[in-house]
Write a protein that holds these residues in place. Structure first.
Motif, PDB file in Angstrom:
ATOM      1  N   UNK A   1     -36.400 -22.237  28.350  1.00 41.28           N
ATOM      2  CA  UNK A   1     -37.066 -21.302  27.434  1.00 41.28           C
ATOM      3  C   UNK A   1     -38.440 -20.893  27.919  1.00 41.28           C
ATOM      4  N   UNK A   2     -39.215 -21.870  28.426  1.00 43.38           N
ATOM      5  CA  UNK A   2     -40.578 -21.554  28.887  1.00 43.38           C
ATOM      6  C   UNK A   2     -40.556 -20.588  30.065  1.00 43.38           C
ATOM      7  N   UNK A   3     -39.638 -20.789  31.002  1.00 39.60           N
ATOM      8  CA  UNK A   3     -39.584 -19.891  32.174  1.00 39.60           C
ATOM      9  C   UNK A   3     -39.186 -18.483  31.742  1.00 39.60           C
ATOM     10  N   UNK A   4     -38.261 -18.384  30.807  1.00 33.82           N
ATOM     11  CA  UNK A   4     -37.844 -17.074  30.310  1.00 33.82           C
ATOM     12  C   UNK A   4     -38.988 -16.415  29.551  1.00 33.82           C
ATOM     13  N   UNK A   5     -39.679 -17.176  28.714  1.00 29.37           N
ATOM     14  CA  UNK A   5     -40.803 -16.635  27.957  1.00 29.37           C
ATOM     15  C   UNK A   5     -41.938 -16.200  28.896  1.00 29.37           C
ATOM     16  N   UNK A   6     -42.073 -16.868  30.032  1.00 30.44           N
ATOM     17  CA  UNK A   6     -43.131 -16.489  30.968  1.00 30.44           C
ATOM     18  C   UNK A   6     -42.954 -15.052  31.465  1.00 30.44           C
ATOM     19  N   UNK A   7     -41.720 -14.593  31.534  1.00 35.55           N
ATOM     20  CA  UNK A   7     -41.485 -13.199  31.926  1.00 35.55           C
ATOM     21  C   UNK A   7     -41.987 -12.236  30.850  1.00 35.55           C
ATOM     22  N   UNK A   8     -41.722 -12.562  29.591  1.00 37.77           N
ATOM     23  CA  UNK A   8     -42.250 -11.747  28.488  1.00 37.77           C
ATOM     24  C   UNK A   8     -43.768 -11.683  28.566  1.00 37.77           C
TER      25      UNK A   8
END
Length: 180
Positions: free
Chosen positions: A126-133
């Motif tokens: 989740x954190x890696x995906x949110x980092x793109x946002x």
């Protein structure tokens, strides 16, 4: 080649890359184009391992391309990003997979993640995906292209929605990775 075998092949290709760079020490004057600060720096990571950066010529010739964001990073940070795209783990109805948990297990098994890495991986998804946002949001606030255009096209919302989808299913991912 059946989908599970292709996914396992991708995971092994990524593992081969990570094994190849594990002991590499870059020159002290190396310069990196770090777009998103990684969580850790145990390898030289690709930082954009995704289907759009995999070229498949045939069953035996596969290559990872687009190395402009490569630099010091974390093996699991790189794996988390790859999993998002290759499983995929997405809130978008066209990309959701009812077999996502099974595919996650196939990827982790083929990559060779041990139990400790599997436990550490789940919150990173989740954190890696949110980092793109967050990256797209921050670049848009500064007016940087092409990121502002991608934000305007809805990519920021897609990354945020995917992060929420992944975070809401952490128990499912833990079970998939540790069961059996």
């Amino acid at each position: 080649m059946e989908p599970a075998r292709r996914l396992a092949r991708v995971a092994r290709l990524i593992r081969d890359f990570h094994d190849a760079v594990r002991d590499f020490t870059p020159p002290s004057d190396a310069h990196w184009q770090t777009l998103i600060p990684p969580e850790g720096s145990d390898i030289i990571a690709h930082n954009d391992l995704a289907p759009w950066n995999l070229v498949v010529a045939d069953e035996t010739r596969w290559a990872i391309i687009d190395w402009d964001a490569a630099g010091p990073g974390s093996l699991l940070w790189d794996v988390a990003y790859a999993i998002h795209g290759f499983i995929p783990l997405s809130a978008h109805p066209d990309w959701q997979r009812p077999d996502a948990a099974e595919r996650l297990r196939v990827f982790a098994d083929a990559y060779g993640l041990d139990e400790s890495d599997r436990r550490r991986l789940v919150p990173l998804l989740g954190r890696r995906t949110r980092s793109m946002h967050d990256f797209l949001r921050d670049q848009t606030a500064q007016g940087v292209q092409p990121w502002a255009r991608l934000w305007a096209e809805g990519h920021g919302d897609a990354w945020r929605n995917d992060a929420e989808y992944i975070e809401q299913r952490e128990d499912q991912w833990v079970h998939a990775l540790l069961a059996g």
